[in-house]
Design an enzyme around this catalytic site. Structure first.
Site, PDB file in Angstrom:
ATOM      1  N   GLU A   1     -11.771   7.642   2.804  1.00 38.40           N
ATOM      2  CA  GLU A   1     -10.975   6.525   2.298  1.00 38.40           C
ATOM      3  C   GLU A   1     -10.920   5.385   3.294  1.00 38.40           C
ATOM      4  O   GLU A   1     -10.964   4.211   2.920  1.00 38.40           O
ATOM      5  CB  GLU A   1      -9.557   6.996   1.978  1.00 38.40           C
ATOM      6  CG  GLU A   1      -8.722   6.008   1.162  1.00 38.40           C
ATOM      7  CD  GLU A   1      -7.890   5.065   2.010  1.00 38.40           C
ATOM      8  OE1 GLU A   1      -7.271   4.134   1.458  1.00 38.40           O
ATOM      9  OE2 GLU A   1      -7.858   5.256   3.241  1.00 38.40           O
ATOM     10  N   GLU A   2     -10.838   5.715   4.571  1.00 35.21           N
ATOM     11  CA  GLU A   2     -10.730   4.676   5.593  1.00 35.21           C
ATOM     12  C   GLU A   2     -12.025   3.889   5.768  1.00 35.21           C
ATOM     13  O   GLU A   2     -12.024   2.813   6.360  1.00 35.21           O
ATOM     14  CB  GLU A   2     -10.311   5.285   6.939  1.00 35.21           C
ATOM     15  CG  GLU A   2      -8.960   5.974   6.930  1.00 35.21           C
ATOM     16  CD  GLU A   2      -7.800   5.025   6.664  1.00 35.21           C
ATOM     17  OE1 GLU A   2      -8.030   3.796   6.606  1.00 35.21           O
ATOM     18  OE2 GLU A   2      -6.663   5.507   6.522  1.00 35.21           O
TER      19      GLU A   2
END
Length: 949
Positions: free
Chosen positions: A232-233
């Protein structure tokens, strides 16, 4: 002119003489009071010139201040209790103890960046082991669990990814299910942060929710897919890989996304949909500890908050609706080393688990999930009431309520205008004899219109005064913020928030109060008394006129036609207080109409600021007219404002809780003090809107202005001398300064591939407005003399252009970047196709800069390459065991325009080493040790290779 009444009666001379004698007696009786009235009026006017007016029914200065301070203090206590009380009702079936153990284990490995062994192996193995234990424990129950480890590859937007890791868990009845809810979290983290709140705690909660649902004795009607995504990052790559490539994604009807923009506290529902009102209705029915507002949704979707979540990916690429939740407290620690499990309270885990468990259970047993398309249309207005309950209704109903409230306010003002006119026209007090009253209808009508016009004039003047007070307040506060910035004291409030409230708030309140005090004591008083003193004397010179007629009948009658003898409007302090209440009501009515007309669901806020004060005023009108600003009236008036004001203060607290930390990680050129000053001033204007009423009910405001001025001057001196340092290393509430440090080695290659030049250094990027000003005293070599524009040659997308470059010895990673030209072929005349191959660390970025005579025709990335900083950009990340990165370009060129020294284009590859031994170097560690303890440094190793072709 003959008397019309006498002509119509045609009485005898005796009768006429008796009538005239009676009239003469009446005139003689009137002249004596007139003389006394004249003397009294002159004495009154004379006395008013020497001492200020003190009217009955006004509050003393101390009483007004005490009432308002107690009112605000009590409501603020209620707000703080609501914020700190994480679990209102009895906890549900969720077990926070097991979730806490998961959180401790996941974060114990440290930062979990994409492609690192900590993320791709250690964390994945732990999650799979826990899921397997849950499956074994529930294998005799009514549900089945299926696990799939997905490693997708793809491209979207300006990025590509290869073999990132997702863990998908399908929980369904033994008879299988056709429709599924999706619950999503991410277990990766940013570099140099353990990522407890973002987002290990959400994955820990999801593990325990999976355990609870799997062990239910009653089978679910529909299924749940738990997605533990590991990328996600890296700009939402994991969720994109699942929703676009996984076969289970086609069965998903809605989703719940868990994320964080802070550390701990309450999880806020800050966006839902799009449309599909049944989702937020389910949350309202099922959530044990509700915390949601459509205001947050409209602020977030406006782009004011520089953040993004997987919600956008599921919405845009999966075309499915959902609910987005995030922890928002203590955003100062977001994406820092302080995001640790010990800062997340057990009650935060308990309330999040209770809410997610109950909402998923409700949705998986509902009929709407199976027929979601039938319930797709419509939007909802939703908000919680201090975490106690949810208020929710459709936008259509909200529109009716809003317009009804606005119309009611307009009717109130119109009726008030009419009643003011009728009360002003008291025919019994008219100086015309009873024999003339049948001919005064026209004069009465003119009087009603004149009195109505007088009310509208007073209202318009009050509107001008109010808006001038707001304008001057904002102007002065911005000027103070500009002075603070120029003195180098910017962001003093970052670790001392209440210092900003004292400095900017006292200035805002002081200017508003001063403007109204001047209007009350100079504009209204002088206009009224000077006008009446001068014109009353002229009015009484006319036979048959007296002071009473002047005050009650400001329009000239038919007998004199003398417009110059009009008296000035008589506006008492009580009347002024009423007028300024009407202005506040009118302001919120206009705001309500505007937001409703624009279709904003947040219009429920001004609706509350119209309805409750209006009802309160209607109930207290008789009391106010009888006793003025008595203590009883003042207390009841404030009690009527309690509901909208406590909610407004709650919203203001949430907004400052979110935006204050954001201002500490914005490195743009807008001074954050200007933004903070504007926020404080707007909050002051909102809260003071119905308090202006008390300024005109108070006998004096002198000492209030003195206190506010003293507070402002004291705070300004303290800020000027640097008493409030922006940052703090206090372990209980750190306020770190964010600094990014890359130890980068650059290599520039000539057209023939040979090394042309190279250098190495630290590229240092600050993440707030203060730059390196506070760092330089601790590290003198980092100063403005080494300030440069790293963006021209340091290719890490998203960094600000201004940086500090400090030369140091070069670094050589153990796994260096491998770059190779596979082929270069002229496919047609003027079109060149070039294929490259790259192998490097998990995070890389590609920059293409075209030279004169060349243009990009196509590429293997399609239209995804972003034009940025005079070139094209693409970001790439991969998991473990990913193949080499192969890509190609088709360049259209004109040989006559190409430079033989520069070639057609330059291609730069930057490699970023975030984990392992390659992510550190001895010079970097030495530099980090001398940074002050209040600075959070996110550091890594980078290499940069530029080639020309």
């Amino acid at each position: 002119m003959s008397d019309p009444v006498i002509i119509q009666l045609s009485e005898s001379d005796a009768t006429v003489r008796r009538i005239r004698a009676r009239q003469n007696n009446q005139q003689q009786q009137q002249q004596q009071p007139d003389n006394r009235d004249e003397e009294a009026t002159q004495n009154s006017v004379r006395s008013r010139k020497h001492k200020p007016e003190v009217r009955a029914g006004q509050l003393s200065e101390c009483s007004a201040v005490a009432l308002l301070l107690v009112f605000v203090f009590l409501l603020w206590i209620v707000v703080l209790i609501s914020v700190k009380q994480l679990t209102i009702s009895r906890p549900g079936h969720f077990n926070f103890v097991r979730a806490r153990k998961h959180l401790e284990r996941i974060t114990s490995v440290g930062p979990r960046t994409v492609g690192s062994p900590e993320n791709e192996i250690t964390t994945v193995n732990y999650l799979l082991d826990q899921i397997e234990q849950i499956r074994n424990e529930s294998n005799t129950g009514p549900h089945s669990i299926t696990v799939d480890v997905q490693r997708p590859t793809g491209c979207f937007a300006y990025m590509c990814y290869d073999r990132v890791t997702n863990i998908a868990v399908k929980l369904e009845p033994q008879m299988n299910a056709q429709h599924f809810m999706l619950a999503n979290c991410h277990f990766d983290s940013v570099a140099n942060s353990p990522g407890a709140s973002d987002d290990a705690v959400s994955c820990s909660v999801m593990l325990e929710v999976l355990h609870s649902l799997a062990n239910l004795s009653t089978p679910l009607k529909h299924g749940v897919i738990f997605l533990f995504n590991g990328a996600e990052e890296t700009i939402l790559q994991g969720s994109h890989g699942f929703i676009t490539q996984h076969p289970w994604a086609r069965q998903v009807r809605a989703f719940v996304n868990l994320d964080a923009a802070g550390v701990g506290g309450k999880e806020l529902v800050f966006q839902t949909g799009p449309k599909n009102p049944w989702l937020i209705q389910a949350y309202a029915r099922a959530a044990v500890h509700p915390f949601a507002t459509v205001v947050g949704q409209e602020i977030f979707q406006s782009g004011l908050i520089p953040s993004d979540t997987d919600f956008r990916i599921f919405r845009d690429y999966g075309n499915i609706p959902g609910i987005d939740l995030a922890f928002i407290d203590n955003g100062y620690l977001y994406h820092t080393k302080y995001d640790t499990p010990d800062r997340i309270h057990n009650d935060s885990i308990q309330r999040a688990g209770d809410n997610i468990l109950s909402v998923l259970k409700h949705l998986t047993m509902s009929d709407e999930l199976a027929n979601s398309t039938e319930y797709r249309d419509g939007n909802m207005v939703f908000f919680d009431v201090l975490g106690l309950t949810m208020v929710i209704y459709t936008v259509h109903v909200g529109t009716i309520i809003n317009y009804t409230a606005a119309i009611a306010a307009v009717i109130y003002l119109a009726v008030k205008c009419l009643l003011t006119s009728i009360v002003g026209c008291n025919v019994k007090k008219c100086p015309i004899s009873s024999l003339h009253r049948s001919a005064t209808g026209c004069a009465v009508a003119r009087h009603i219109l004149c009195a109505a016009g007088r009310y509208m004039c007073n209202l318009a003047c009050a509107v001008i005064v109010v808006f001038l007070s707001w304008f001057f307040s904002l102007l002065v506060v911005w000027f103070v913020a500009w002075l603070v910035t120029k003195m180098g004291r910017s962001m003093f409030w970052y670790s001392h928030f209440y210092a900003a409230v004292c400095l900017y708030g006292s200035a805002a309140v002081g200017i508003i109060l001063l403007t109204h005090t001047l209007a009350k004591n100079w504009c209204y008083r002088k206009r009224h008394f000077h006008c009446c003193a001068e014109r009353m004397a002229r009015f009484q010179m006319v036979p048959g006129r007296n002071a009473d007629a002047c005050c009650w009948n400001p329009c000239s009658d038919a007998s004199t036609r003398d417009r110059s003898l009009l008296c000035c409007p008589s506006v008492s302090r009580v009347d002024l207080a009423e007028v300024f209440f009407d202005v506040s009501l009118l302001f919120w009515c206009v705001v309500l109409f505007f937001l409703t007309r624009r279709g904003w669901c947040s219009a429920y806020v001004p609706m509350m600021m119209v309805v409750f004060p209006l009802i309160t005023k209607l109930l207290l009108t008789k009391l106010f007219r009888a006793k003025g600003a008595s203590l009883q009236y003042s207390i009841l008036y404030l009690m009527g404002l309690a509901v909208p004001y406590v909610y407004i203060m709650f919203l203001i607290r949430v907004i400052f809780e979110v935006f204050t930390p954001i201002l500490g990680r914005r490195a743009d050129q807008t001074p954050p003090d200007i933004i903070m000053a504007a926020l404080v001033t707007v909050a002051t204007i909102i809260l003071s809107s119905y308090f202006i009423h008390f300024i005109y009910l108070s006998r004096s405001t002198k000492w209030i202005l003195v206190v506010l001025g003293s507070v402002f001057m004291l705070m300004f001196v303290l800020v000027s001398f640097g008493v409030f340092f922006p940052y703090s290393a206090n372990p209980s509430s750190p306020r770190p300064k964010r600094v990014f440090v890359q130890h980068i080695t650059r290599r520039f290659h000539a057209l023939n591939g040979s090394l042309e030049s190279s250098d190495s250094g630290f590229c240092i990027n600050d993440q707030d407005y203060t730059g390196m000003k506070h760092i330089t005293p601790h590290i003198p070599q980092i100063n403005d003399s080494i300030r440069t524009h790293c963006q021209d040659y340091i290719p890490y997308y998203g960094f600000p252009s201004e940086s500090w470059y400090l030369p140091v010895p070069e670094v050589s990673p153990k796994a260096p970047l491998e770059f190779q030209l596979l082929s270069r072929k002229e496919i047609t005349q003027g079109f060149l196709r070039i294929i490259f191959e790259v192998k490097g660390p998990s995070h890389m970025s590609l920059h293409l800069r075209l030279h004169a005579g060349a243009s990009l025709f196509s590429s293997s990335f399609g239209g995804r390459m972003v034009y940025h900083d005079r070139g094209y950009f693409i970001f790439y990340s991969h998991g473990l065991n990913a193949p080499t990165w192969t890509f190609w370009f088709e360049i259209m060129h004109k040989s006559s325009d190409a430079s033989p020294d520069e070639g057609l284009f330059s291609l730069a590859i930057s490699a970023h080493y975030f984990s392992g031994s390659d992510g550190r170097s001895e010079p970097l560690e030495t530099l980090l040790e001398i940074f002050p303890d209040w600075a959070f440094t996110s550091s890594w190793i980078s290499t940069y290779h530029m080639y020309r072709f």
